[in-house]
Structure formats: structure tokens, C-alpha cells
Design a protein around this motif. Structure first.
Motif, short mmCIF file in Angstrom:
data_model
loop_
_atom_site.label_atom_id
_atom_site.label_comp_id
_atom_site.label_asym_id
_atom_site.label_seq_id
_atom_site.Cartn_x
_atom_site.Cartn_y
_atom_site.Cartn_z
N ILE A 1 -4.40 7.27 -25.82
CA ILE A 1 -4.70 8.68 -25.59
C ILE A 1 -3.36 9.40 -25.66
O ILE A 1 -2.47 9.13 -24.86
CB ILE A 1 -5.34 8.92 -24.22
N LEU B 1 -1.72 12.98 -25.27
CA LEU B 1 -1.91 14.35 -24.82
C LEU B 1 -0.98 15.30 -25.58
O LEU B 1 0.04 14.88 -26.14
CB LEU B 1 -1.65 14.47 -23.32
N THR C 1 2.42 12.98 -23.47
CA THR C 1 2.11 11.86 -22.57
C THR C 1 1.11 10.92 -23.22
O THR C 1 0.17 11.35 -23.89
CB THR C 1 1.54 12.38 -21.24
N PHE D 1 -1.49 7.47 -22.69
CA PHE D 1 -2.21 6.48 -21.89
C PHE D 1 -2.79 5.45 -22.84
O PHE D 1 -3.08 5.76 -24.00
CB PHE D 1 -3.32 7.15 -21.07
N VAL E 1 -13.58 12.33 -20.13
CA VAL E 1 -13.13 11.23 -19.27
C VAL E 1 -14.19 11.04 -18.19
O VAL E 1 -14.49 11.97 -17.43
CB VAL E 1 -11.78 11.53 -18.61
N VAL F 1 -9.06 2.16 -19.75
CA VAL F 1 -8.07 3.20 -19.49
C VAL F 1 -7.90 3.34 -17.97
O VAL F 1 -8.87 3.23 -17.22
CB VAL F 1 -8.50 4.55 -20.10
N ASP F 2 -6.68 3.58 -17.52
CA ASP F 2 -6.46 3.88 -16.11
C ASP F 2 -6.91 5.32 -15.88
O ASP F 2 -6.12 6.26 -15.88
CB ASP F 2 -4.98 3.71 -15.76
N THR F 3 -8.24 5.49 -15.71
CA THR F 3 -8.79 6.84 -15.62
C THR F 3 -8.35 7.57 -14.35
O THR F 3 -8.26 8.79 -14.34
CB THR F 3 -10.33 6.80 -15.70
N LEU G 1 -5.09 9.07 -15.31
CA LEU G 1 -5.30 10.13 -16.28
C LEU G 1 -5.87 11.38 -15.62
O LEU G 1 -5.40 12.50 -15.85
CB LEU G 1 -6.23 9.64 -17.39
N TYR H 1 -3.36 13.15 -13.55
CA TYR H 1 -2.44 13.88 -14.41
C TYR H 1 -3.05 15.21 -14.86
O TYR H 1 -2.39 16.26 -14.85
CB TYR H 1 -2.08 13.04 -15.64
#
Length: 367
Positions: free
Chosen positions: A11, A13, A17, A19, A58, A117-119, A122, A125
């Protein structure tokens, strides 16, 4: 291309950034505004809600797909999100009522999705830095190319999207012999809104986003409805003109979400893009007329200006969001019109907000 459930993905951004995750199914790339929904259930309804058009969703719930999909649990004729981001994706499901897995549903609709994914990181953030454009992709070695493409994606602020999801031609919903006739403007309408109106003895004709008052009034409706939808409400000048003409004639008018914003704009109240929006099924709202609380479903990235609404001589604020005190509902003084910034048809309460449809029908009866 070779099918691979564990292909690496990223991902990216718009602020640079990154992810990391893994592709669900085939490789791919998808662009959109990245936002998050905190609902524990209802992923199929979320994915098919036209209000989410052009967004990378997400899912904050740790498990997505575990109860499969069911063909009747959709809010439109296709998936409207541009991509899915989740933590744990269930390729198998255990609900008897389901007719397919979420994996099959995504493949059928050609939606690119990533998991692992470390949701939590995320979403934290996004809460701090705000919703922004992003790209999800398996092209992990093409960062510079992805950055260039991402820079070309238009921002949601100022973006008109209703034309992308609205019906092209008018259509009817419900029993033609029903007691009431409602003309609905489709700027991204959810099917369950039509169901709620129909079960209250209404026959609905749904019109495209750019319909005029003359076109809608030819149906000889008893009331008018402005639907939910995606994007910035400010560019929808035709819809604002329509709302003004309905209000000038003091005809029954009900608006939800984008429709609520259109009604506010008609009265000179400005709208603004929220930091990260309201998207979930546990949002607390207080009805200022009754003093009662409601647990509501919300899905919006724009809101109306509270100070301007409070100071407007022709408008009463009827509902407020209890988390951030944004305006959640209004009524127009001396007019047969009200609107809310949430989704009474979604009924997460489950019935806390359904009275709003009854109120609309009562307004029609008493016009």
C-alpha cells in the motif's frame, strides 16, 4: 497470469508511506482514496454501496470473508469500492445461508484485494494524517512508476462522482398500486432505501442524478427523495437547483447523506471534507427533538458547516453526532423538508433510526 494467494503487495500512500501485505488471488493494481470502516459485519453491503465509489476500503475487523456472500445482500448491481485492504482473509466460510465465498465474489467482480496488512497501524496512521489517495499493488519493484501514476489520481475534494454511479435511465421500484408515489433522485442510491420506502406503501420512480424538477414532477409524486452517494456535493449544481424548486413549492422532501448535504447547500450552508470521515455501524447520534440516542450506520467523507447551520434563520439542527458534535440532521423551518447525515435503512440499532422513513410518509400524508 498465475494464480497465487501469497504474492507480496504494498500500500503506497500519497505522502510516500508504505505498508506491506499479500495479494488475494491474482496480481494487480488499484488506485483510490484510502479510508476505513469499523463495522464488524456487513462487508458485502459496504463493497456494493455506491457511496464508496472510487475508494480503497480498509476493513478494521480482523477477519473478512468468514461468513461468505449472499446474492441478496447487496446495495447495488456491482462492487463499487476500487480495492480492499484487510488483515485476515477467510477463503472458506461457514454460514449456511451463503451461496459463495468472498473470494469468488471478488473474482467475479474483478476486484483487487490484499490481506496480511497491519490494519491497526494503517488505520492509526489515517486517523492521525487523514484520508488520502493511495495505490495497492503487487508491482513492488515499480515504486517510482506507481508514485507517478498516483500523483495523477484526482483528490476527492471537489470531485463529482454521482454521475459514475447513477442510473442512466429512470426505473420503478415497488408496487404500482401502492398508496404513495415517491420520486427519488439517484446520486448513488442504496437498494435498501428503496426497500424501506416500498414496505411503507410507496411506489418509487428513480431518476438519474441530473434529472430536472419538470422530469420528476411529471411522475406526479406525493413526495421527493434525495439519495446518498459518493464524492463532493458542491459540484452537483443541477441537484441543488432541483432541491430549491421542490422547496420553493413546499413539497415533501427527505434527504440522506449526500442528499442531506445538497439540501444544506441549497440554503447557502457550505460543506467541507472531513479529516477521515465517518464510516461504521456504531456511530452514536442524539435526536435533539426527543432527547433519545440512536446507534447509526454512517458512511461519509464530507459534512455540513455547523456554525453556519446554527446561525441560519430557516434551519433547525435536529440531530448531532455524539463523538465529534458534527451536524447529523436538520429540518427546514416552515417547509416540509428534513434530512440526516446517516443511514436509517442500514438499521444497526437495529431499529433506532427507521422512524425517519415513517416520518417522511407522515409528512406526505399531511402535506
Amino acid at each position: 497470469m498465475k494464480y497465487n494467494k501469497r504474492q507480496k503487495a504494498i500500500i503506497l500512500l500519497s505522502d510516500g508511506t508504505i505498508f506491506h501485505g499479500k495479494a488475494i488471488g491474482n496480481s494487480g493494481t488499484a488506485f483510490g482514496e484510502v479510508c476505513f470502516n469499523t463495522g464488524m459485519t456487513g462487508y458485502q453491503e459496504i463493497f456494493t454501496d455506491p457511496s464508496y465509489y472510487g475508494q480503497l476500503m480498509v476493513a478494521t475487523n480482523a477477519h473478512i470473508g468468514n461468513y461468505g456472500t449472499q446474492k441478496d445482500e447487496v446495495e447495488s448491481d456491482s462492487i463499487k469500492i476500487s480495492g480492499l485492504i484487510c488483515k485476515n482473509f477467510s477463503y472458506n466460510y461457514s454460514r449456511d445461508a451463503a451461496d459463495a465465498s468472498l473470494e469468488e465474489f471478488l473474482k467475479e467482480n474483478n476486484l483487487f484485494a490484499i490481506s496480511d496488512v497491519d490494519t491497526r497501524a494503517l488505520v492509526s496512521y489515517l486517523r492521525e494524517h487523514g484520508a488520502m489517495n493511495a495505490v495497492i499493488s503487487t508491482e513492488i519493484d515499480n515504486l517510482e512508476g506507481l508514485k507517478r501514476q498516483l500523483a495523477e489520481v484526482p483528490k476527492m475534494d471537489g470531485l463529482e462522482l454521482a454521475s459514475q454511479v447513477s442510473t442512466k435511465e429512470p426505473y420503478y421500484y415497488g408496487d404500482e398500486n401502492a398508496t404513495y408515489k415517491v420520486a427519488a433522485l439517484d446520486v448513488g442510491i442504496k437498494t435498501n432505501i428503496l426497500r424501506n420506502l416500498a414496505k411503507r406503501d410507496a411506489y418509487i420512480k428513480v431518476f438519474p442524478y441530473n434529472a430536472t424538477f419538470e422530469e420528476m414532477s411529471a411522475f406526479n409524486p406525493d413526495g421527493y427523495f434525495l439519495s446518498n452517494g459518493p464524492g463532493d456535493p458542491e459540484p452537483l449544481k443541477t441537484a441543488q437547483t432541483l432541491a430549491k424548486e421542490i422547496l420553493d413549492r413546499n413539497l415533501p422532501l427527505f434527504g440522506i447523506c449526500l442528499g442531506h448535504q445538497i439540501i444544506a447547500l441549497t440554503h447557502g450552508i457550505s460543506t467541507y471534507k472531513m479529516h477521515h470521515g465517518h464510516r461504521g455501524i456504531n456511530h452514536p447520534v442524539k435526536n435533539l427533538l426527543t432527547g433519545k440516542g440512536e446507534i447509526t450506520s454512517q458512511n461519509h467523507g464530507f459534512a455540513i458547516n455547523k456554525e453556519e447551520t446554527e446561525n441560519h434563520p430557516d434551519i433547525d439542527i435536529t440531530h448531532v453526532h455524539l463523538n465529534d458534535h458534527t451536524v447529523a440532521g436538520i429540518r427546514i423551518k416552515n417547509k416540509n423538508c428534513f434530512s440526516v447525515q446517516y443511514h436509517p435503512e442500514a438499521s444497526p440499532g437495529p431499529h433506532d433510526s427507521s422512524y425517519l422513513f415513517d416520518q417522511f410518509i407522515e409528512n406526505i400524508k399531511n402535506k
